[in-house]
Design a protein around this motif. Structure first.
Motif, mmCIF file in Angstrom:
data_model
loop_
_atom_site.group_PDB
_atom_site.id
_atom_site.type_symbol
_atom_site.label_atom_id
_atom_site.label_comp_id
_atom_site.label_asym_id
_atom_site.label_seq_id
_atom_site.Cartn_x
_atom_site.Cartn_y
_atom_site.Cartn_z
ATOM 1 N N ASP A 39 47.823 36.545 37.177
ATOM 2 C CA ASP A 39 47.423 37.124 38.461
ATOM 3 C C ASP A 39 46.995 36.001 39.395
ATOM 4 O OD1 ASP A 39 44.876 36.394 37.668
ATOM 5 O OD2 ASP A 39 44.192 38.431 37.251
ATOM 6 N N SER A 40 46.526 36.363 40.560
ATOM 7 C CA SER A 40 46.231 35.325 41.559
ATOM 8 C C SER A 40 45.147 34.369 41.068
ATOM 9 C CB SER A 40 45.833 35.952 42.892
ATOM 10 O OG SER A 40 44.728 36.813 42.714
ATOM 11 N N LEU A 41 44.150 34.887 40.343
ATOM 12 C CA LEU A 41 43.062 34.018 39.885
ATOM 13 C C LEU A 41 43.528 33.039 38.816
ATOM 14 C CD1 LEU A 41 39.774 36.117 39.498
ATOM 15 C CD2 LEU A 41 40.319 34.386 41.207
ATOM 16 N N SER A 42 44.465 33.458 37.994
ATOM 17 C CA SER A 42 44.913 32.577 36.907
ATOM 18 C C SER A 42 46.119 31.733 37.306
ATOM 19 C CB SER A 42 45.240 33.396 35.649
ATOM 20 O OG SER A 42 46.296 34.300 35.895
ATOM 21 N N PHE A 43 46.663 31.980 38.494
ATOM 22 C CA PHE A 43 47.915 31.327 38.860
ATOM 23 C C PHE A 43 47.776 29.803 38.957
ATOM 24 C CE2 PHE A 43 51.388 30.046 41.687
ATOM 25 C CZ PHE A 43 52.458 30.615 41.017
ATOM 26 N N VAL A 44 46.659 29.349 39.521
ATOM 27 C CA VAL A 44 46.481 27.896 39.667
ATOM 28 C C VAL A 44 46.474 27.219 38.294
ATOM 29 C CG1 VAL A 44 44.863 26.088 40.381
ATOM 30 C CG2 VAL A 44 45.264 28.051 41.868
ATOM 31 N N GLU A 45 45.748 27.794 37.358
ATOM 32 C CA GLU A 45 45.695 27.230 36.006
ATOM 33 C C GLU A 45 47.069 27.323 35.331
ATOM 34 O OE1 GLU A 45 42.787 29.075 33.489
ATOM 35 O OE2 GLU A 45 42.938 27.509 31.958
#
Lengths: 79, 146
Positions: A39-45
């Motif tokens: 999801d958007s919160l985990s996308f960077v990682e």
């Protein structure tokens, strides 16, 4: 080399499975975003994980989501 | 149809996920998602202000939803959630977010953030001088009539 590529994509798959212990497998063509594995919160990682596994530096400002939607799309683009 | 239109975005962030990110590699992920100005506002002597970070991330996602773009990830660094002189949260857009707002005809954005023990929630509203597309107008009318 195919075996190395497979191993590196497995690193991405294993990262996803570690985040979602309720899952035991992820098909190469499964929509990772549609199924909310990413999801958007985990996308960077997630992008950093692909970077580390592939050794390819990714421009975060120029990402096309289509390249991250499935494991096979990631493999095609970055491995 | 004529006249202005509004767009609304909302997002909810669990504080537990922010705590995990804050505790990983010295907050490396948070530094990717927050600008230096935001990070400065989100830290205190004791470390990361988890409620403040969660509210800020929720607001960024809520603002992103105003643009109705597809196929693009959230450009964390180009949607900044700062503080106005009156301490109210305010938004500064740059880069792709600024471009998408212009493409959508959005002339003003306002946000509101709230927190409780486990979650932060944010709502964003965007005002456009442009009338909505015909199908969007019908969808809005349908909701009003229900």
């Amino acid at each position: 080399m195919p075996s190395k590529t497979s191993s590196n994509v497995d690193a991405v798959r294993n990262w996803l499975l570690a985040k979602h212990p309720e899952r035991t497998s992820i098909a190469p063509d499964e929509d990772l975003i549609g199924s909310r594995l990413v999801d958007s919160l985990s996308f960077v990682e997630f992008v950093l994980t692909v970077e580390e596994a592939s050794g390819v530096e990714i421009d975060h400002e120029a990402i096309d989501l289509a390249d991250f939607r499935t494991l096979e799309a990631i493999e095609r683009k970055y491995f | 149809m004529s006249g202005p239109a509004i767009r609304v975005g909302v997002d909810l962030v669990p504080l537990s996920r922010v705590r995990t990110m804050a505790g990983t590699d010295g907050g490396r992920l948070l530094h990717r998602m927050l600008t230096p100005a935001e990070a400065e506002l989100s830290r205190s002597g004791a470390g990361w202000d988890i409620h403040g970070v969660a509210g800020r991330l929720a607001a960024k996602e809520a603002v992103f939803k105003l643009f109705h773009v597809t196929g693009q990830p959230l450009p964390w660094q180009s949607i900044e959630v700062l503080k106005s002189p009156g301490e109210w949260p305010c938004v500064r857009l740059s880069g792709p977010a600024r471009r998408w707002a212009a493409d959508a005809g959005i002339e003003a954005v306002d946000i509101s953030i709230s927190h409780e023990e486990q979650f932060a929630v944010a709502v964003a509203a965007g005002a456009t001088a442009r009338p909505p597309l015909e199908e969007e107008f019908h969808a809005q009318q349908d909701l009003v009539q229900r």
